[in-house]
Design an enzyme around this catalytic site. Structure first.
Site, PDB file in Angstrom:
ATOM      1  N   CYS A   1      -6.630  78.504 152.818  1.00 51.17           N
ATOM      2  CA  CYS A   1      -7.642  77.456 152.709  1.00 51.17           C
ATOM      3  C   CYS A   1      -8.993  78.150 152.740  1.00 51.17           C
ATOM      4  O   CYS A   1      -9.283  78.912 153.681  1.00 51.17           O
ATOM      5  CB  CYS A   1      -7.509  76.499 153.896  1.00 51.17           C
TER       6      CYS A   1
ATOM      7  N   CYS B   1     -10.931  76.624 146.185  1.00 45.24           N
ATOM      8  CA  CYS B   1     -10.266  75.664 147.065  1.00 45.24           C
ATOM      9  C   CYS B   1      -8.811  75.719 146.621  1.00 45.24           C
ATOM     10  O   CYS B   1      -8.531  75.622 145.408  1.00 45.24           O
ATOM     11  CB  CYS B   1     -10.828  74.255 146.871  1.00 45.24           C
TER      12      CYS B   1
END
Ligand code: DGL
Length: 261
Positions: free
Chosen positions: A72, A182
């Site tokens: 992440c 992302c």
């Protein structure tokens, strides 16, 4: 020393790192945690993100890991706040890609990520420290990760959101290389390419998996078995996982378990 690779994300996005790990290291046993109850992280405060992250890493600590991948970008921007609290290595997703951009001397780089990631500017800092001449533009998205996490992979709303972001980037400057900063975004990479087929897309999940492979080889920690397992834990429901497992063609997946951590 534990035996598994722990991979975590706010939701399903980190499975893009799992996909690359299964390709590069098929013998490894992987344990995944997706905090789908609390996704998206990109609109939360630093303290909230940190508190949720520590819970996930603590879960891995109890579950026999030898290394943890922070799959992440948003959580990776805070790596210095937590990586030294544990006695296993923790690998962020940003530095391997920053190094790749510098090594390949890529020009005209665009970065798209959550607003949190873009505001932290970790990619920019790591790249420009090594080569201040690389031109970088960036764009933050408030809602693309949440759209993907709710399974809207091919919906008009997702297409329109991506199209608007690409238009915004165009108005900021020229770019040939686009970092999907992302981990949810490579799941809808086809939509990015449908608008700009010439784009060179950079997927940090792949660079992160390569870094893990190099580390485990160097330390002689690779699992020698032929075929590893994948166990998925989530704080949310299992439904979205069946959808994403098919889309990414993940293999050897055990039962998806909902846990409260
Ligand atoms: N997948 C995450 C990332 O790479 C976070 C998305 C979110 O929870 O906002 O940044």
């Amino acid at each position: 020393m534990g035996k598994k690779i722990g991979v975590l994300d706010s939701g399903i996005g980190g499975l893009t790192t799992v996909k690359s790990l299964q390709d590069l290291l098929p013998g490894e046993d992987i344990i995944y945690f997706g905090d789908n109850k609390n996704v998206p992280y990109g609109n939360k405060s630093k303290d909230e993100i940190l508190a949720l992250t520590l819970k996930m890493i603590d879960f891995f600590k109890e579950n026999d890991v030898k290394i943890v991948a922070i799959a992440c970008n948003t959580i990776s921007t805070l790596i210095d706040s937590y990586k030294d609290r544990y006695d296993f290595p923790i690998v962020d997703i940003i530095s391997p890609t920053a190094d790749y951009v510098v090594e390949k001397a890529l020009e005209n780089v665009a970065i798209i990520g959550t607003e949190f990631t873009v505001n932290q500017a970790s990619y920019n800092k790591l790249i420009l420290k090594q080569n201040p001449d690389i031109e970088i533009i960036s764009e933050g998205s408030k809602n693309l990760a949440a759209l993907v996490d709710s399974g809207k992979f091919d919906d008009e709303e997702t297409k329109e959101t991506i199209s608007n972001h690409l238009k915004n980037l165009k108005s900021k400057g020229n770019y040939k290389n686009l970092v999907l900063a992302c981990t949810h975004y490579p799941i809808v990479q086809d939509i990015f390419l449908s608008f700009e087929p010439e784009l060179n897309i950079i997927n940090p999940a792949y660079q992160q998996a390569k870094t893990i492979k190099d580390y485990l080889s160097e330390k002689d920690l690779l699992n020698k078995q032929e075929m590893g397992s994948l166990n998925i834990y989530t704080s949310g429901g299992p439904e979205i996982y069946s959808k994403i497992i098919d889309r990414l063609e993940l293999i050897n997946v055990g039962e998806i378990k909902t846990v409260d951590i």
